[in-house]
Structures are given as C-alpha cells and as structure tokens.
Scaffold this motif. Structure first.
Motif, PDB file in Angstrom:
ATOM      1  N   TRP A 158       0.836  -1.203   0.000  1.00  0.00           N
ATOM      2  CA  TRP A 158       0.000   0.000   0.000  1.00  0.00           C
ATOM      3  C   TRP A 158       0.873   1.255   0.000  1.00  0.00           C
ATOM      4  O   TRP A 158       1.431   1.626   1.027  1.00  0.00           O
ATOM      5  CB  TRP A 158      -0.904   0.012   1.237  1.00  0.00           C
ATOM      6  N   HIS A 173      -6.920   1.586   2.397  1.00  0.00           N
ATOM      7  CA  HIS A 173      -7.979   0.591   2.145  1.00  0.00           C
ATOM      8  C   HIS A 173      -9.057   0.775   3.207  1.00  0.00           C
ATOM      9  O   HIS A 173      -8.878   1.525   4.157  1.00  0.00           O
ATOM     10  CB  HIS A 173      -7.421  -0.840   2.149  1.00  0.00           C
ATOM     11  N   SER A 175     -10.063  -1.544   5.125  1.00  0.00           N
ATOM     12  CA  SER A 175      -9.887  -2.547   6.182  1.00  0.00           C
ATOM     13  C   SER A 175      -9.807  -1.976   7.607  1.00  0.00           C
ATOM     14  O   SER A 175     -10.298  -2.615   8.541  1.00  0.00           O
ATOM     15  CB  SER A 175      -8.664  -3.416   5.887  1.00  0.00           C
ATOM     16  N   GLN A 178     -12.727  -2.279   9.850  1.00  0.00           N
ATOM     17  CA  GLN A 178     -13.006  -3.516  10.591  1.00  0.00           C
ATOM     18  C   GLN A 178     -12.747  -3.328  12.086  1.00  0.00           C
ATOM     19  O   GLN A 178     -13.531  -3.770  12.925  1.00  0.00           O
ATOM     20  CB  GLN A 178     -12.092  -4.648  10.103  1.00  0.00           C
ATOM     21  N   ARG A 200      -4.265   6.008  -2.589  1.00  0.00           N
ATOM     22  CA  ARG A 200      -2.939   5.390  -2.695  1.00  0.00           C
ATOM     23  C   ARG A 200      -2.031   6.229  -3.574  1.00  0.00           C
ATOM     24  O   ARG A 200      -2.444   6.714  -4.622  1.00  0.00           O
ATOM     25  CB  ARG A 200      -3.044   3.984  -3.290  1.00  0.00           C
ATOM     26  N   GLN A 214     -13.669   1.428  -2.168  1.00  0.00           N
ATOM     27  CA  GLN A 214     -13.652   0.012  -1.804  1.00  0.00           C
ATOM     28  C   GLN A 214     -14.914  -0.261  -1.005  1.00  0.00           C
ATOM     29  O   GLN A 214     -15.491   0.643  -0.405  1.00  0.00           O
ATOM     30  CB  GLN A 214     -12.444  -0.315  -0.911  1.00  0.00           C
ATOM     31  N   GLU A 216     -15.607  -2.864   1.959  1.00  0.00           N
ATOM     32  CA  GLU A 216     -15.101  -3.883   2.858  1.00  0.00           C
ATOM     33  C   GLU A 216     -16.289  -4.666   3.391  1.00  0.00           C
ATOM     34  O   GLU A 216     -17.399  -4.116   3.505  1.00  0.00           O
ATOM     35  CB  GLU A 216     -14.406  -3.165   4.028  1.00  0.00           C
ATOM     36  N   PHE A 254      -2.706 -11.964   2.662  1.00  0.00           N
ATOM     37  CA  PHE A 254      -2.875 -10.657   3.304  1.00  0.00           C
ATOM     38  C   PHE A 254      -2.513 -10.844   4.770  1.00  0.00           C
ATOM     39  O   PHE A 254      -2.829 -11.891   5.351  1.00  0.00           O
ATOM     40  CB  PHE A 254      -4.319 -10.143   3.191  1.00  0.00           C
ATOM     41  N   PHE A 256      -3.780  -9.587   7.323  1.00  0.00           N
ATOM     42  CA  PHE A 256      -4.915  -9.548   8.259  1.00  0.00           C
ATOM     43  C   PHE A 256      -5.883 -10.704   8.098  1.00  0.00           C
ATOM     44  O   PHE A 256      -6.915 -10.766   8.762  1.00  0.00           O
ATOM     45  CB  PHE A 256      -5.675  -8.213   8.155  1.00  0.00           C
ATOM     46  N   THR A 257      -5.598 -11.623   7.183  1.00  0.00           N
ATOM     47  CA  THR A 257      -6.451 -12.809   7.040  1.00  0.00           C
ATOM     48  C   THR A 257      -5.581 -14.050   6.948  1.00  0.00           C
ATOM     49  O   THR A 257      -4.454 -14.021   6.449  1.00  0.00           O
ATOM     50  CB  THR A 257      -7.321 -12.733   5.765  1.00  0.00           C
ATOM     51  N   GLY A 288      -9.991  -8.956  -2.497  1.00  0.00           N
ATOM     52  CA  GLY A 288      -9.206  -9.807  -1.626  1.00  0.00           C
ATOM     53  C   GLY A 288     -10.117 -10.197  -0.481  1.00  0.00           C
ATOM     54  O   GLY A 288     -11.064  -9.487  -0.155  1.00  0.00           O
ATOM     55  N   ALA A 289      -9.832 -11.350   0.129  1.00  0.00           N
ATOM     56  CA  ALA A 289     -10.709 -11.802   1.214  1.00  0.00           C
ATOM     57  C   ALA A 289      -9.989 -12.853   2.038  1.00  0.00           C
ATOM     58  O   ALA A 289      -8.861 -13.259   1.723  1.00  0.00           O
ATOM     59  CB  ALA A 289     -12.003 -12.379   0.642  1.00  0.00           C
ATOM     60  N   GLY A 290     -10.632 -13.309   3.074  1.00  0.00           N
ATOM     61  CA  GLY A 290     -10.045 -14.377   3.875  1.00  0.00           C
ATOM     62  C   GLY A 290     -10.709 -14.494   5.226  1.00  0.00           C
ATOM     63  O   GLY A 290     -11.697 -13.815   5.510  1.00  0.00           O
ATOM     64  N   ALA A 311     -13.610 -11.730   6.088  1.00  0.00           N
ATOM     65  CA  ALA A 311     -13.588 -10.339   5.649  1.00  0.00           C
ATOM     66  C   ALA A 311     -13.274 -10.311   4.169  1.00  0.00           C
ATOM     67  O   ALA A 311     -12.711 -11.259   3.616  1.00  0.00           O
ATOM     68  CB  ALA A 311     -12.528  -9.552   6.414  1.00  0.00           C
ATOM     69  N   PHE A 312     -13.691  -9.257   3.537  1.00  0.00           N
ATOM     70  CA  PHE A 312     -13.302  -9.072   2.131  1.00  0.00           C
ATOM     71  C   PHE A 312     -13.207  -7.588   1.851  1.00  0.00           C
ATOM     72  O   PHE A 312     -13.750  -6.757   2.588  1.00  0.00           O
ATOM     73  CB  PHE A 312     -14.299  -9.747   1.176  1.00  0.00           C
ATOM     74  N   GLY A 313     -12.475  -7.253   0.785  1.00  0.00           N
ATOM     75  CA  GLY A 313     -12.392  -5.862   0.354  1.00  0.00           C
ATOM     76  C   GLY A 313     -12.485  -5.851  -1.153  1.00  0.00           C
ATOM     77  O   GLY A 313     -11.658  -6.453  -1.846  1.00  0.00           O
TER      78      GLY A 313
HETATM   79  N1  DAH Z   1      -7.516  -4.324   2.097  1.00  0.00           N
HETATM   80  C1  DAH Z   1      -7.090  -5.128   0.983  1.00  0.00           C
HETATM   81  C2  DAH Z   1      -6.536  -4.218  -0.104  1.00  0.00           C
HETATM   82  O1  DAH Z   1      -6.820  -3.078  -0.131  1.00  0.00           O
HETATM   83  C3  DAH Z   1      -8.222  -5.941   0.427  1.00  0.00           C
HETATM   84  C4  DAH Z   1      -8.655  -6.975   1.387  1.00  0.00           C
HETATM   85  C5  DAH Z   1      -8.073  -8.226   1.342  1.00  0.00           C
HETATM   86  C6  DAH Z   1      -9.604  -6.710   2.328  1.00  0.00           C
HETATM   87  C7  DAH Z   1      -8.465  -9.202   2.231  1.00  0.00           C
HETATM   88  C8  DAH Z   1     -10.002  -7.680   3.224  1.00  0.00           C
HETATM   89  C9  DAH Z   1      -9.407  -8.950   3.167  1.00  0.00           C
HETATM   90  O2  DAH Z   1     -10.927  -7.492   4.156  1.00  0.00           O
HETATM   91  O3  DAH Z   1      -9.799  -9.905   4.040  1.00  0.00           O
HETATM   92  O4  DAH Z   1      -5.803  -4.689  -0.930  1.00  0.00           O
END
Ligand code: DAH
Length: 343
Positions: A158, A173, A175, A178, A200, A214, A216, A254, A256-257, A288-290, A311-313
């Motif tokens: 980032w 992001h 995130s 969260q 960014r 985004q 989230e 990532f 965070f996941t 992205g997610a996880g 979570a996902f973004g």
């Molecule tokens: N924050 C990440 C980005 O900007 C995207 C993302 C990935 C968000 C995985 C999430 C996650 O919540 O679980 O690239």
C-alpha cells in the motif's frame, strides 16, 4: 332611496357609468361603488324597511332585479376588459406559441454511486448493514491493528499518502474500518459492509488511480467458516454479474487474514480489449478476502478462541469496468459528460 323611480335611475346611471369604465382598475372602483359594503346597491336594499308596507313587495322585487341586472352587466364588461387587456399584451409583445419548450437537462447518478447502491442492495438481502468509517486514519488503524507492525514488509503493498501530522495518513484501504466496528460491537456478532473512498500514492494508469472506492465486508460470530465466505462471495458475484459469468477463487496472502484468497471474474469474451486489460489472463481481480486473523480479532476486542470471522475488500470501479468493458479506470473521476451520460 325610497321609490321605484329611484331604483330605475340607479340602474340607468349604473349601466351608463359601467359603459364608461375603460379598464380593469376603473371596473373595480365601479364595483366597490355599487356592490361594496357602503355601496349604492346595499343602501337601496337597506332602504326597504322605510318603504310603505303596501309598496314593499314591489320595491323588493324591483331592487333584486336591478341588482341582478347590474351584476350581470358588470360580469360581462369585466370579461370583455380582460380579453381586451390580453389582446393588447399579445399585440405589443407577440408570443410564438409554436416555439418548442426549453428542455431541462435531466440529472442522473454517477456510475460509481449506482454500483455502490447495487452492492448495498445485494448485501442488504444477505443481512449486511452499511457502516461508514473515516477516510483519514492513524497508521495504527490502517496497518498495526491489521497485523502489520512498523516495518512489516507487507506495508509495501500500500503506497501511502502521509499527512504533516506524524502517524496520520489517508487510509489506503477500508480494512481499518473492521477495527472500528469490532471495537464498537464486541462481543456481539457482526455482519457489515464498509464502503468508502481510499487513497494510494500510485502512478496513475488505466488500471490504477490514486483515489478509488472500496467496499469492505466483515462477518464475525461463532462457527463462521471459509465455506460461508465462499458462499457469500459467489452468490454476490452471481447477482452482480449474472449466472453466465465465471468466478475464480485463488489462494493469496494478506497479513490480516489467514487463509487469504483473491477473487477474479472473467472479462467479457467478445471484448477486443480483453487481453490488454487482463494482462493476457482473461480474468480481472475484484477483491481480496479471507478468514480474519486471530491478531486482528484480538485488536478488535474479540476472543479468537470463541469466534471466527471472514472479511473481504472489493473494488466497485473494477466491477464497473468488468460489467461494461470500460478500458480506463481514470474515466471515473474525470467528470467527462460524454462518459457519464452513458450510464
Ligand atoms: N484491504 C485489501 C486491499 O486493499 C483488500 C482486502 C483483502 C480486504 C483481504 C479484506 C481482506 O478485508 O480480508 O488490498
């Protein structure tokens, strides 16, 4: 005012002075004189009490006849004056009623707003609430609590805009949202989406902008698994892109996941720009997610031994590009009407 003769002269004088009224203003004065509270007609009708009994009925009848006669004449004269005034105004200031009207330009929602609302709608159906968080964040929220301590190599993913206040940045992001929700809601279960603008410090190109939306997503509770994440994402993609488009889930990383995935959608096969825009792969990544990392759950105030979460973004602009085969992400914020009017 006490005789039939007087009534007759009231009628004759009235009609004569009415005929002499030249415009609406004069007519109004005439009307007050004759029909006003202190007018001649009222006086004539009021005088009935002073008439000898035997003449009273005849007087009353005649008074009413005169009243109706004057009223009728007045109404006709007034209509005539109005029509004359209209004709005069049309003659002095001709109006072409055959000219087309001026159309008012119709506004519409920006495509970014349209897709965001579509996303809210789909997730609302799955029970997710919209939760807004700030665009200016601390380094702590944007990175540290997301399991990226200072100097963690993953921070390189980032490119960040810093402010002149140490530790305060523009979020890269959504995130960090969260952490805000978790801290507000723990220990309760969570099911939210967090939309908003991210920033960014990147080289601007057809695929990257320095500002973009985004959305989230975060679900926390007992027994949430990767299967829930995959189910949620695929049913979202089916509704957003239609059943004929393909969804691809890849493993990824990532901080965070754990585990982490990325989700791709196939680019429209008939689009001549397909190769260029997907770097020859035919796929475009939309999120992205996880499964939320235990350290992140802890930072949000949850006990990772009791709850899990996913979570996902996702990138709404990317999705718009996919839906409409848009070949340049920069179009979204250029405000060129030739682009915007197409949505
Ligand atoms: N924050 C990440 C980005 O900007 C995207 C993302 C990935 C968000 C995985 C999430 C996650 O919540 O679980 O690239």
């Amino acid at each position: 005012m006490s005789s039939l003769a007087e009534l007759n002269s009231l009628e004759a004088d009235g009609l004569a002075s009415l005929a002499g009224c030249a415009d609406e203003a004069a007519l109004r004065v005439w009307s007050t004189q004759h029909f006003g509270d202190k007018g001649l007609m009222k006086a004539a009708l009021g005088a009935i009490g002073k008439i000898a009994k035997e003449e009273r009925a005849a007087y009353g009848q005649e008074a009413n006849r005169v009243k109706v006669a004057l009223e009728t004449a007045y109404a006709a004269k007034f209509a005539e004056a109005k029509e004359a005034a209209l004709q005069a105004s049309l003659n002095s200031n001709p109006l072409d009623v055959t000219l087309p009207g001026r159309t008012r330009p119709r506004g519409r929602l920006h495509p970014a707003t349209q897709i965001l609302r579509q996303i809210y709608g789909i997730f609302a159906d799955m029970g997710f609430q919209v939760y807004r968080t700030r665009e200016v964040e601390t380094d702590e929220m944007n990175f540290e609590h997301l399991n990226m301590p200072a100097h963690h190599p993953a921070r390189d993913m980032w490119d960040t805009f810093f402010t002149t206040t140490p530790g305060v940045i523009l979020r890269t992001h959504t995130s960090p949202g969260q952490i805000h929700v978790m801290r507000e809601q723990h220990p309760n279960p969570i099911r939210v989406i967090l939309p908003g603008m991210c920033y960014r410090n990147e080289a601007i190109s057809t695929r990257s902008e320095i500002q973009f939306h985004q959305v989230e997503g975060l679900a926390i509770g007992e027994g949430i698994t990767m299967a829930d994440l995959k189910g949620t994402i695929t049913s979202f993609a089916r509704r957003m892109f239609g059943p004929e488009r393909q969804v691809r889930i890849r493993s990824s990383y990532f901080p965070f996941t754990e585990p982490s995935i990325e989700v791709d959608i196939d680019w429209p096969k008939d689009d001549p720009n397909r190769d260029r825009l997907t770097k020859g792969t035919g796929w475009l990544e939309i999120m992205g997610a996880g499964m939320v990392h235990p350290n992140v759950l802890k930072a949000g105030g949850y006990d990772p031994d009791k709850v899990t979460g996913f979570a996902f973004g996702m990138g709404p602009q990317r999705m718009l590009m996919l839906k409409h085969a848009i070949d340049d992400i920069r179009l979204f914020w250029q405000n060129d009407l030739r682009f915007l009017r197409q949505f």
